[in-house]
Design an enzyme around this catalytic site. Structure first.
Site, short mmCIF file in Angstrom:
data_model
loop_
_atom_site.label_atom_id
_atom_site.label_comp_id
_atom_site.label_asym_id
_atom_site.label_seq_id
_atom_site.Cartn_x
_atom_site.Cartn_y
_atom_site.Cartn_z
N SER A 44 0.83 -1.20 0.00
CA SER A 44 0.00 0.00 0.00
C SER A 44 0.86 1.25 0.00
O SER A 44 0.37 2.34 -0.20
CB SER A 44 -0.91 0.02 1.24
OG SER A 44 -0.14 0.08 2.42
N GLU B 55 -3.26 -2.89 16.40
CA GLU B 55 -3.83 -2.76 15.07
C GLU B 55 -5.10 -1.93 15.13
O GLU B 55 -5.65 -1.69 16.21
CB GLU B 55 -4.09 -4.14 14.46
CG GLU B 55 -5.04 -5.01 15.25
CD GLU B 55 -5.10 -6.44 14.73
OE1 GLU B 55 -4.57 -6.73 13.65
OE2 GLU B 55 -5.70 -7.28 15.43
#
Length: 336
Positions: free
Chosen positions: A93, A219
């Site tokens: 990404s 996360e």
């Protein structure tokens, strides 16, 4: 809908395929002189907020703007010369993309990067600026791994995935080596978690260099596959999460990273996008740092009380600073 994956490594692999501390130490030797030895920063304000002694490893100041350069350079430099000459390919990404592109340029290796169409423009521009060819895909409808393997086979390139790779994991672990070498033993180490390369590598180094340390992964709430996998004892797959932490929009942990995390990590927690934005503002206002949302994961968990750090010496990874200026300005602006 979630999907369970086999918790054990692929049948083609055995325990010897998993990296260990010796691999981290070897990576440190390979990247010396190429990667920056990034500073460890402190903040009296952050210490007062948490009642702890916090040590921030500023990988936003690493070459390529993120910790990913460590693993990328180590992985490419470990390849035999004849393999290097053919070139490498990666899917990412953004931060792994830039890291592979930069490391490839430094090592004179051709590079192709598969990047999502909605990747931050600053990351795409930097990747191209380092000389890599960029192939775009739709992260919500296309399989980047399948696309990467297809191109690798067609062009004879070596695929270097962003986290599930022995030398990538080892390279990321060097940041924890440096951190502990500077701070001395720590009570806790808090790392960012996407696919697990950083957390697994740091856990390998921390367990060796600071015995008894508690290692935590963080996360985004929308992408809690790591937390679920850790607690369920199997690799859980989720849809691509919708979160501003674009570097953690992974859908499952790796077959190499998961066994290491399961053995050496204490727990995995999550933070909200709002907490990431608040942490970006803290870094900008109090520590004069530009940090991308993904880079704020570990710090957000500590600063927002997701982990009890009172009275402890805590290492925190700031994983990257690659964010579009317009996006940064919008997110970091004081709340109305």
């Amino acid at each position: 809908m979630t999907e369970a994956r086999d918790a054990m490594p692929d049948p083609a692999m055995d325990d010897a395929a998993l990296p260990g501390f010796a691999d981290v130490a070897a990576a440190a030797r390979r990247i010396e002189g190429a990667a920056h030895r990034t500073p460890v920063l402190t903040s009296r304000t952050a210490d007062a907020m948490t009642g702890a002694s916090l040590f921030f490893k500023a990988e936003n100041l690493q070459r390529g703007g993120a910790f990913k350069f460590r693993g990328a350079y180590n992985a490419i430099s470990a390849l035999p010369e004849e393999i290097r000459r053919r070139g490498v390919i990666a899917f990412s990404s953004g931060n792994h993309a830039q890291a592979i592109a930069l490391a490839s340029r430094l090592l004179d290796v051709p590079a192709v990067i598969v990047m999502p169409e909605d990747a931050p423009a600053v990351k795409v521009e930097a990747t191209r600026g380092y000389g890599a060819e960029v192939v775009s895909y739709d992260r919500y409808t296309q399989d980047r791994e399948a696309l990467g393997r297809e191109i690798a086979q067609a062009r004879g390139l070596t695929l270097i995935p962003p986290y599930d790779h022995r030398e990538v994991i080892a390279g990321q672990g060097t940041l924890a080596m440096e951190l502990i070498a500077e701070t001395g033993p720590l009570d806790m180490l808090v790392a960012c978690l996407g696919g697990g390369g950083q957390l697994a590598g740091c856990a390998l180094a921390a367990a060796e260099l600071s015995p008894g340390i508690a290692v935590y992964g963080v996360e985004p709430e929308a992408g809690d596959d790591g937390r679920r996998s850790f607690h369920e004892g199997r690799i859980v797959t989720i849809p691509v999460p919708r979160t501003i932490a674009d570097g953690a929009q992974t859908t499952y942990l790796g077959r190499l990273t998961f066994p290491i995390i399961r053995e050496k990590v204490t727990d995995i927690v999550t933070v909200s996008d709002a907490e990431l934005v608040d942490t970006m503002r803290f870094f900008a206002a109090r520590m004069k740092l530009v940090v991308e949302p993904t880079g704020c994961l570990a710090a957000a968990a500590v600063l927002h009380g997701r982990l009890d750090v009172r009275g402890k010496r805590v290492g925190i990874v700031i994983s990257g600073g690659n964010v579009d200026i317009g996006t940064f300005a919008r997110l970091a602006a004081p709340a109305a």
